[in-house]
Design a protein around this motif. Sequence first.
Motif, PDB file in Angstrom:
ATOM      1  N   GLY A  35       0.777  -1.233   0.000  1.00  0.00           N
ATOM      2  CA  GLY A  35       0.000   0.000   0.000  1.00  0.00           C
ATOM      3  C   GLY A  35       0.809   1.283   0.000  1.00  0.00           C
ATOM      4  N   ARG A  36       2.110   1.179  -0.051  1.00  0.00           N
ATOM      5  CA  ARG A  36       2.957   2.383  -0.084  1.00  0.00           C
ATOM      6  C   ARG A  36       3.655   2.476  -1.429  1.00  0.00           C
ATOM      7  NH1 ARG A  36       5.701   3.335   5.736  1.00  0.00           N
ATOM      8  NH2 ARG A  36       3.841   2.945   6.963  1.00  0.00           N
ATOM      9  N   THR A  37       3.695   3.660  -1.969  1.00  0.00           N
ATOM     10  CA  THR A  37       4.351   3.877  -3.257  1.00  0.00           C
ATOM     11  C   THR A  37       5.790   4.324  -3.031  1.00  0.00           C
ATOM     12  OG1 THR A  37       2.249   4.489  -4.267  1.00  0.00           O
ATOM     13  CG2 THR A  37       4.261   5.179  -5.411  1.00  0.00           C
ATOM     14  N   ILE A  38       6.686   3.688  -3.757  1.00  0.00           N
ATOM     15  CA  ILE A  38       8.105   4.044  -3.708  1.00  0.00           C
ATOM     16  C   ILE A  38       8.470   4.525  -5.098  1.00  0.00           C
ATOM     17  CG2 ILE A  38      10.429   3.278  -3.135  1.00  0.00           C
ATOM     18  CD1 ILE A  38       9.108   0.904  -1.653  1.00  0.00           C
ATOM     19  N   THR A  39       9.052   5.717  -5.200  1.00  0.00           N
ATOM     20  CA  THR A  39       9.313   6.317  -6.499  1.00  0.00           C
ATOM     21  C   THR A  39      10.567   5.751  -7.163  1.00  0.00           C
ATOM     22  OG1 THR A  39      10.495   8.130  -5.435  1.00  0.00           O
ATOM     23  CG2 THR A  39       8.159   8.482  -5.890  1.00  0.00           C
ATOM     24  N   GLU A  40      10.571   5.840  -8.463  1.00  0.00           N
ATOM     25  CA  GLU A  40      11.726   5.421  -9.264  1.00  0.00           C
ATOM     26  C   GLU A  40      12.983   6.153  -8.800  1.00  0.00           C
ATOM     27  OE1 GLU A  40      13.269   5.961 -13.868  1.00  0.00           O
ATOM     28  OE2 GLU A  40      11.134   6.071 -13.430  1.00  0.00           O
ATOM     29  N   GLY A  41      14.097   5.439  -8.763  1.00  0.00           N
ATOM     30  CA  GLY A  41      15.368   6.031  -8.371  1.00  0.00           C
ATOM     31  C   GLY A  41      15.678   5.936  -6.883  1.00  0.00           C
ATOM     32  N   ARG A  42      14.663   5.582  -6.075  1.00  0.00           N
ATOM     33  CA  ARG A  42      14.895   5.452  -4.630  1.00  0.00           C
ATOM     34  C   ARG A  42      15.724   4.210  -4.341  1.00  0.00           C
ATOM     35  NH1 ARG A  42      11.654   8.071  -0.702  1.00  0.00           N
ATOM     36  NH2 ARG A  42      13.295   7.204   0.582  1.00  0.00           N
ATOM     37  N   LYS A  43      16.531   4.312  -3.311  1.00  0.00           N
ATOM     38  CA  LYS A  43      17.307   3.163  -2.827  1.00  0.00           C
ATOM     39  C   LYS A  43      16.427   2.363  -1.877  1.00  0.00           C
ATOM     40  CE  LYS A  43      21.231   4.767  -4.542  1.00  0.00           C
ATOM     41  NZ  LYS A  43      21.692   4.297  -5.799  1.00  0.00           N
ATOM     42  N   VAL A  44      16.464   1.048  -1.997  1.00  0.00           N
ATOM     43  CA  VAL A  44      15.725   0.179  -1.093  1.00  0.00           C
ATOM     44  C   VAL A  44      16.671  -0.898  -0.567  1.00  0.00           C
ATOM     45  CG1 VAL A  44      13.455   0.573  -2.143  1.00  0.00           C
ATOM     46  CG2 VAL A  44      14.896  -1.279  -2.982  1.00  0.00           C
ATOM     47  N   LEU A  45      16.375  -1.373   0.612  1.00  0.00           N
ATOM     48  CA  LEU A  45      17.160  -2.444   1.210  1.00  0.00           C
ATOM     49  C   LEU A  45      16.254  -3.656   1.329  1.00  0.00           C
ATOM     50  CD1 LEU A  45      19.899  -3.204   2.460  1.00  0.00           C
ATOM     51  CD2 LEU A  45      18.962  -2.508   4.669  1.00  0.00           C
ATOM     52  N   LEU A  46      16.594  -4.708   0.630  1.00  0.00           N
ATOM     53  CA  LEU A  46      15.822  -5.947   0.660  1.00  0.00           C
ATOM     54  C   LEU A  46      16.336  -6.795   1.811  1.00  0.00           C
ATOM     55  CD1 LEU A  46      16.071  -6.619  -3.172  1.00  0.00           C
ATOM     56  CD2 LEU A  46      14.262  -5.411  -1.950  1.00  0.00           C
ATOM     57  N   LEU A  47      15.483  -7.024   2.786  1.00  0.00           N
ATOM     58  CA  LEU A  47      15.878  -7.760   3.985  1.00  0.00           C
ATOM     59  C   LEU A  47      15.400  -9.205   3.886  1.00  0.00           C
ATOM     60  CD1 LEU A  47      15.007  -4.980   6.569  1.00  0.00           C
ATOM     61  CD2 LEU A  47      17.270  -5.639   5.732  1.00  0.00           C
ATOM     62  N   TYR A  48      16.203 -10.033   3.234  1.00  0.00           N
ATOM     63  CA  TYR A  48      15.836 -11.439   3.034  1.00  0.00           C
ATOM     64  C   TYR A  48      15.658 -12.166   4.358  1.00  0.00           C
ATOM     65  CZ  TYR A  48      17.402 -10.654  -1.759  1.00  0.00           C
ATOM     66  OH  TYR A  48      17.560 -10.172  -3.019  1.00  0.00           O
ATOM     67  N   GLY A  49      16.534 -11.909   5.293  1.00  0.00           N
ATOM     68  CA  GLY A  49      16.439 -12.560   6.594  1.00  0.00           C
ATOM     69  C   GLY A  49      15.117 -12.266   7.279  1.00  0.00           C
ATOM     70  N   SER A  50      14.637 -11.053   7.139  1.00  0.00           N
ATOM     71  CA  SER A  50      13.359 -10.671   7.731  1.00  0.00           C
ATOM     72  C   SER A  50      12.192 -11.228   6.920  1.00  0.00           C
ATOM     73  CB  SER A  50      13.269  -9.152   7.793  1.00  0.00           C
ATOM     74  OG  SER A  50      12.036  -8.746   8.328  1.00  0.00           O
ATOM     75  N   ALA A  51      12.248 -11.111   5.606  1.00  0.00           N
ATOM     76  CA  ALA A  51      11.168 -11.608   4.745  1.00  0.00           C
ATOM     77  C   ALA A  51      10.969 -13.108   4.914  1.00  0.00           C
ATOM     78  CB  ALA A  51      11.472 -11.279   3.287  1.00  0.00           C
ATOM     79  N   ASN A  52      12.050 -13.832   5.140  1.00  0.00           N
ATOM     80  CA  ASN A  52      11.946 -15.278   5.296  1.00  0.00           C
ATOM     81  C   ASN A  52      11.299 -15.697   6.614  1.00  0.00           C
ATOM     82  OD1 ASN A  52      12.947 -16.109   2.842  1.00  0.00           O
ATOM     83  ND2 ASN A  52      15.060 -16.169   3.540  1.00  0.00           N
ATOM     84  N   ARG A  53      11.029 -14.735   7.479  1.00  0.00           N
ATOM     85  CA  ARG A  53      10.363 -15.030   8.756  1.00  0.00           C
ATOM     86  C   ARG A  53       9.026 -14.296   8.864  1.00  0.00           C
ATOM     87  NH1 ARG A  53      14.251 -16.546  13.172  1.00  0.00           N
ATOM     88  NH2 ARG A  53      16.086 -17.290  12.082  1.00  0.00           N
ATOM     89  N   ASP A  54       8.511 -13.830   7.751  1.00  0.00           N
ATOM     90  CA  ASP A  54       7.269 -13.060   7.720  1.00  0.00           C
ATOM     91  C   ASP A  54       6.074 -13.973   7.993  1.00  0.00           C
ATOM     92  OD1 ASP A  54       5.036 -11.502   7.130  1.00  0.00           O
ATOM     93  OD2 ASP A  54       5.942 -10.601   5.352  1.00  0.00           O
ATOM     94  N   PRO A  55       5.342 -13.733   9.096  1.00  0.00           N
ATOM     95  CA  PRO A  55       4.203 -14.589   9.416  1.00  0.00           C
ATOM     96  C   PRO A  55       3.077 -14.515   8.384  1.00  0.00           C
ATOM     97  CG  PRO A  55       4.390 -12.784  10.992  1.00  0.00           C
ATOM     98  CD  PRO A  55       5.588 -12.718  10.104  1.00  0.00           C
ATOM     99  N   ARG A  56       3.029 -13.431   7.582  1.00  0.00           N
ATOM    100  CA  ARG A  56       2.006 -13.350   6.530  1.00  0.00           C
ATOM    101  C   ARG A  56       2.237 -14.404   5.453  1.00  0.00           C
ATOM    102  NH1 ARG A  56       2.905  -7.088   5.546  1.00  0.00           N
ATOM    103  NH2 ARG A  56       4.979  -7.969   5.773  1.00  0.00           N
ATOM    104  N   MET A  57       3.481 -14.812   5.271  1.00  0.00           N
ATOM    105  CA  MET A  57       3.807 -15.824   4.266  1.00  0.00           C
ATOM    106  C   MET A  57       3.993 -17.215   4.855  1.00  0.00           C
ATOM    107  SD  MET A  57       3.713 -14.377   1.385  1.00  0.00           S
ATOM    108  CE  MET A  57       4.539 -15.466   0.255  1.00  0.00           C
ATOM    109  N   PHE A  58       4.544 -17.287   6.067  1.00  0.00           N
ATOM    110  CA  PHE A  58       4.946 -18.572   6.632  1.00  0.00           C
ATOM    111  C   PHE A  58       4.169 -18.966   7.882  1.00  0.00           C
ATOM    112  CE2 PHE A  58       8.567 -16.880   4.261  1.00  0.00           C
ATOM    113  CZ  PHE A  58       8.703 -17.898   3.329  1.00  0.00           C
ATOM    114  N   GLY A  59       3.132 -18.208   8.221  1.00  0.00           N
ATOM    115  CA  GLY A  59       2.281 -18.565   9.346  1.00  0.00           C
ATOM    116  C   GLY A  59       2.742 -17.959  10.654  1.00  0.00           C
ATOM    117  N   PRO A  60       1.902 -18.090  11.697  1.00  0.00           N
ATOM    118  CA  PRO A  60       2.202 -17.467  12.990  1.00  0.00           C
ATOM    119  C   PRO A  60       3.433 -18.048  13.680  1.00  0.00           C
ATOM    120  CG  PRO A  60       0.265 -18.868  13.149  1.00  0.00           C
ATOM    121  CD  PRO A  60       0.630 -18.795  11.700  1.00  0.00           C
TER     122      PRO A  60
END
Length: 126
Positions: free
Chosen positions: A23-48
């Motif tokens: 739900g948030r827009t990030i504009t072209e050219g912005r730097k982002v940090l992809l946190l794989y370690g955090s995403a791999n523990r996301d309860p929305r994807m892998f359950g509570p």
Amino acid sequence: MLRLTSPVQCLARTLTRESAVHGRTITEGRKVLLLYGSANRDPRMFGPDAEEFDILRGTRTKGRHLSFAVGPHHCLGAAAARLQARVVLQELLARFPRFTVAPEAGTFAVGHYTRRYATLPFTTGD
């Protein structure tokens, strides 16, 4: 196991086009940090219980771990890493079928982007 202990914890990228994330827009050219370690523990994807190891989780969840990334940035060495892990575990179990690992006694190598043990004591069980 890779989902819980992602070897690559994060990578920085520059957006080449405007993107919407949760739900948030990030504009072209912005730097982002992809946190794989955090995403791999996301309860929305892998359950509570995303923080827990469950060897059958992949049969019950909609999520795929990001330890080797996805799409055009998928790790070229993913197949080699899986093969190496399989051979190491097969050989270790053949030689020491009752080995145990002491992760609490292990030490991690220094660095912000990768996570790997520098030492990981184990006993053979013999």
